[in-house]
Design an enzyme around this catalytic site. Structure first.
Site, PDB file in Angstrom:
ATOM      1  N   SER A 209       0.184  13.844  -3.470  1.00  0.00           N
ATOM      2  CA  SER A 209      -0.293  13.445  -2.304  1.00  0.00           C
ATOM      3  C   SER A 209      -0.335  14.355  -1.269  1.00  0.00           C
ATOM      4  O   SER A 209      -0.003  15.212  -1.199  1.00  0.00           O
ATOM      5  CB  SER A 209       0.750  12.370  -1.633  1.00  0.00           C
ATOM      6  OG  SER A 209       0.770  12.098  -0.225  1.00  0.00           O
TER       7      SER A 209
ATOM      8  N   TYR B 270       9.352  11.378   1.160  1.00  0.00           N
ATOM      9  CA  TYR B 270       8.191  11.109   0.262  1.00  0.00           C
ATOM     10  C   TYR B 270       7.564  12.403  -0.353  1.00  0.00           C
ATOM     11  O   TYR B 270       7.236  12.577  -1.271  1.00  0.00           O
ATOM     12  CB  TYR B 270       7.225  10.181   0.912  1.00  0.00           C
ATOM     13  CG  TYR B 270       5.915   9.742   0.370  1.00  0.00           C
ATOM     14  CD1 TYR B 270       5.935   9.111  -1.033  1.00  0.00           C
ATOM     15  CD2 TYR B 270       4.902  10.250   0.568  1.00  0.00           C
ATOM     16  CE1 TYR B 270       4.909   9.074  -1.701  1.00  0.00           C
ATOM     17  CE2 TYR B 270       3.774   9.982   0.214  1.00  0.00           C
ATOM     18  CZ  TYR B 270       3.599   9.398  -1.255  1.00  0.00           C
ATOM     19  OH  TYR B 270       2.342   9.127  -1.888  1.00  0.00           O
TER      20      TYR B 270
HETATM   21  N1  LIG Z   1      -2.936   5.014  -1.631  1.00  0.00           N
HETATM   22  C1  LIG Z   1      -3.040   6.264  -1.230  1.00  0.00           C
HETATM   23  O1  LIG Z   1      -3.428   6.404   0.035  1.00  0.00           O
HETATM   24  C2  LIG Z   1      -2.267   7.374  -1.723  1.00  0.00           C
HETATM   25  C3  LIG Z   1      -2.233   8.721  -1.238  1.00  0.00           C
HETATM   26  C4  LIG Z   1      -1.523   9.610  -1.695  1.00  0.00           C
HETATM   27  C5  LIG Z   1      -0.631   9.290  -2.832  1.00  0.00           C
HETATM   28  N2  LIG Z   1      -0.521   8.267  -3.388  1.00  0.00           N
HETATM   29  C6  LIG Z   1      -0.069   8.160  -4.649  1.00  0.00           C
HETATM   30  O2  LIG Z   1      -0.976   7.414  -5.630  1.00  0.00           O
HETATM   31  C7  LIG Z   1       0.084   6.755  -6.447  1.00  0.00           C
HETATM   32  C8  LIG Z   1      -0.592   5.210  -6.417  1.00  0.00           C
HETATM   33  O3  LIG Z   1      -0.725   4.736  -5.134  1.00  0.00           O
HETATM   34  P1  LIG Z   1      -0.965   3.277  -4.697  1.00  0.00           P
HETATM   35  O4  LIG Z   1      -1.520   3.561  -3.371  1.00  0.00           O
HETATM   36  O5  LIG Z   1      -1.617   2.810  -5.961  1.00  0.00           O
HETATM   37  O6  LIG Z   1       0.430   2.577  -4.403  1.00  0.00           O
HETATM   38  P2  LIG Z   1       0.976   1.262  -4.842  1.00  0.00           P
HETATM   39  O7  LIG Z   1       2.354   1.038  -4.024  1.00  0.00           O
HETATM   40  O8  LIG Z   1       0.003   0.307  -4.707  1.00  0.00           O
HETATM   41  O9  LIG Z   1       1.117   1.369  -6.646  1.00  0.00           O
HETATM   42  C9  LIG Z   1       2.423   1.771  -6.986  1.00  0.00           C
HETATM   43  C10 LIG Z   1       2.943   0.790  -8.048  1.00  0.00           C
HETATM   44  O10 LIG Z   1       3.987   1.318  -8.673  1.00  0.00           O
HETATM   45  C11 LIG Z   1       5.288   0.529  -8.749  1.00  0.00           C
HETATM   46  N3  LIG Z   1       6.322   1.125  -8.853  1.00  0.00           N
HETATM   47  C12 LIG Z   1       7.035   1.792  -8.047  1.00  0.00           C
HETATM   48  N4  LIG Z   1       7.985   2.398  -8.551  1.00  0.00           N
HETATM   49  C13 LIG Z   1       8.093   1.827  -9.727  1.00  0.00           C
HETATM   50  C14 LIG Z   1       8.972   1.971 -10.730  1.00  0.00           C
HETATM   51  N5  LIG Z   1      10.269   2.882 -10.554  1.00  0.00           N
HETATM   52  N6  LIG Z   1       8.860   1.616 -12.027  1.00  0.00           N
HETATM   53  C15 LIG Z   1       7.794   1.084 -12.326  1.00  0.00           C
HETATM   54  N7  LIG Z   1       6.920   0.592 -11.563  1.00  0.00           N
HETATM   55  C16 LIG Z   1       6.945   1.125 -10.059  1.00  0.00           C
HETATM   56  C17 LIG Z   1       4.925  -0.352  -7.716  1.00  0.00           C
HETATM   57  O11 LIG Z   1       5.275  -1.766  -8.012  1.00  0.00           O
HETATM   58  C18 LIG Z   1       3.360  -0.563  -7.525  1.00  0.00           C
HETATM   59  O12 LIG Z   1       2.641  -1.420  -8.031  1.00  0.00           O
HETATM   60  C19 LIG Z   1       1.385   6.813  -6.061  1.00  0.00           C
HETATM   61  O13 LIG Z   1       2.046   7.963  -6.695  1.00  0.00           O
HETATM   62  C20 LIG Z   1       1.263   7.354  -4.389  1.00  0.00           C
HETATM   63  O14 LIG Z   1       2.188   7.930  -4.132  1.00  0.00           O
HETATM   64  C21 LIG Z   1      -1.262   7.266  -3.016  1.00  0.00           C
END
Ligand SMILES: NC(=O)c1ccc[n+]([C@@H]2O[C@H](COP(=O)([O-])OP(=O)(O)OC[C@H]3O[C@@H](n4cnc5c(N)ncnc54)[C@H](O)[C@@H]3O)[C@@H](O)[C@H]2O)c1
Length: 363
Positions: A166, A191
């Site tokens: 991130s 985080y």
């Molecule tokens: N969307 C953004 O802007 C952004 C920015 C920086 C980093 N990220 C990273 O990208 C990745 C995806 O982000 P996103 O926006 O799709 O988030 P999101 O929350 O929509 O997706 C994450 C998914 O992981 C699942 N999850 C969480 N913990 C879990 C576990 N222990 N076991 C199984 N499933 C689990 C959740 O149910 C969720 O559906 C994440 O790692 C997030 O930290 C996203």
């Protein structure tokens, strides 16, 4: 975009999540065999996650699912006929496993049953502010969960592990644009600390056990079916409901917004290019994946007002703990190595988001 290799087996964690859903969909549309894992937790509206899973079911040629949350003492071979799965049409087949990354048995069973070639770890507890009240969830999913992924990649050789990091790792860094060469030793949220830890653990495993690993530092990913906990989505909800939106740091913030389609293109380009030795004996690489163009937060608000055709009620507040003033990605590495160049403007991306939002909410 890179041609997607549909002879391989893909394991996507967080498949019901925002980015994991779009990635799984793209892979299925290209005839890949995809195994998805998600615990479908209620960090935000579960029905949105279920709707994404429905779309994945409709996109796949064959869809099978198993619940390892309820059957956590069982192996997948007891819940699925693995021979059937092998004999079914593998092109565009989606296996969805409801399970938790922090349960090593769940992961072991998935790796032993499917032997994925490519692992894309997107499951995580996301969000900066939530980590203040719910720290456990970050340690379980982002640290223990990711460690389980690494252990399985060690035991079952994979061609490439791609994992989500991130922009939060840059913390309060003031030098912009943020470069992967910058020091990121001062996280300002738990985080961010877990994401930086993931990068460190992946480096150690890559070096020790020769696991090709690439970490992607995402910068504010947005779009239709996006995350309801993110500012653009929360603002939309509030504006539509006539509520006041709270704007931190008195509106003086900038974000490098990246549209979901650009992110998916970037991930797909990276998957098929496991890193070469970084000169220190590890096949390991970190990239920024962002827009290289930070936008003032107030521009985002003005665009939402324009597309929603409602003027927002605004309350200006000071900076919140864990928040950062600006995110700005130096994406030159990704551009040089993969020709990555996001093509969606904030105007176009937010318009698409609002169009989807109207449809989703029946407005
Ligand atoms: N969307 C953004 O802007 C952004 C920015 C920086 C980093 N990220 C990273 O990208 C990745 C995806 O982000 P996103 O926006 O799709 O988030 P999101 O929350 O929509 O997706 C994450 C998914 O992981 C699942 N999850 C969480 N913990 C879990 C576990 N222990 N076991 C199984 N499933 C689990 C959740 O149910 C969720 O559906 C994440 O790692 C997030 O930290 C996203």
């Amino acid at each position: 975009m890179e041609k997607i290799d549909n002879t391989k087996i893909y394991f996507v964690t967080g498949a019901a999540g925002f980015i994991g859903f779009y990635l799984s969909k793209k892979l299925l549309e290209n005839g890949c065999f995809v195994v998805g894992l998600d615990n479908v937790n209620d960090y935000y509206d579960v029905s949105l996650k279920e709707q994404r899973l429905c779309i994945l079911e409709q996109t796949s040629s064959v869809y099978k699912t198993a619940d390892l949350l309820e059957n956590d003492n069982k192996a997948l071979s007891e819940l699925f006929n693995l021979d059937d799965i092998k004999n079914d049409n593998r092109k565009g087949q989606f296996i969805f496993i409801k399970g938790d990354l922090s349960n090593r048995n769940t992961l072991k069973s998935i790796f032993a049953s499917f032997h994925p070639d490519y692992v894309i770890n997107l499951a995580a507890q996301a969000g900066v502010r939530y980590s203040i009240d719910h720290p456990d969830s970050y340690i379980e999913s982002n640290i223990i969960g990711f460690y389980n992924i690494l252990e399985c990649c060690r035991q079952y050789k994979v061609e490439h592990l791609v994992f989500a990091s991130s922009s939060s790792v840059y913390g309060g860094n003031t030098k912009v644009p943020f470069s992967t060469d910058d020091k990121v030793d001062e996280p300002v949220s738990l985080y961010a600390a877990t994401k930086k830890s993931d990068e460190l653990m992946a480096h150690a495993y890559s070096k020790l056990y020769d696991i090709p690993a690439t970490g992607l530092r995402f910068f504010t990913v947005y779009g239709p079916m996006g995350r309801p906990d993110m500012a653009y989505y929360k603002f939309t909800d509030k504006i539509v409901n006539g509520q006041t939106i709270q704007i931190y740091n008195n509106g003086d913030m900038r974000r490098d917004f990246t549209y979901i389609d650009d992110i998916i293109k970037g991930i797909c380009n990276v998957i098929f290019h496991p890193p070469i030795d970084n000169g220190k004996g590890a096949r390991y690489k970190i990239y920024n994946i962002g827009n290289n163009h930070p936008e003032p937060l107030m521009d985002m608000v003005r665009l939402l007002e324009k597309y929603l055709k409602i003027e927002a009620k605004k309350e200006f507040l000071p900076m919140q703990p864990g928040d950062v003033y600006q995110t700005y990605a130096d994406t030159s590495d990704l551009e040089k190595n993969f020709g990555f160049k996001p093509s969606t403007s904030l105007e176009e991306g937010l318009r698409k988001f609002v169009d989807w939002y109207f449809e989703y909410k029946n407005l």
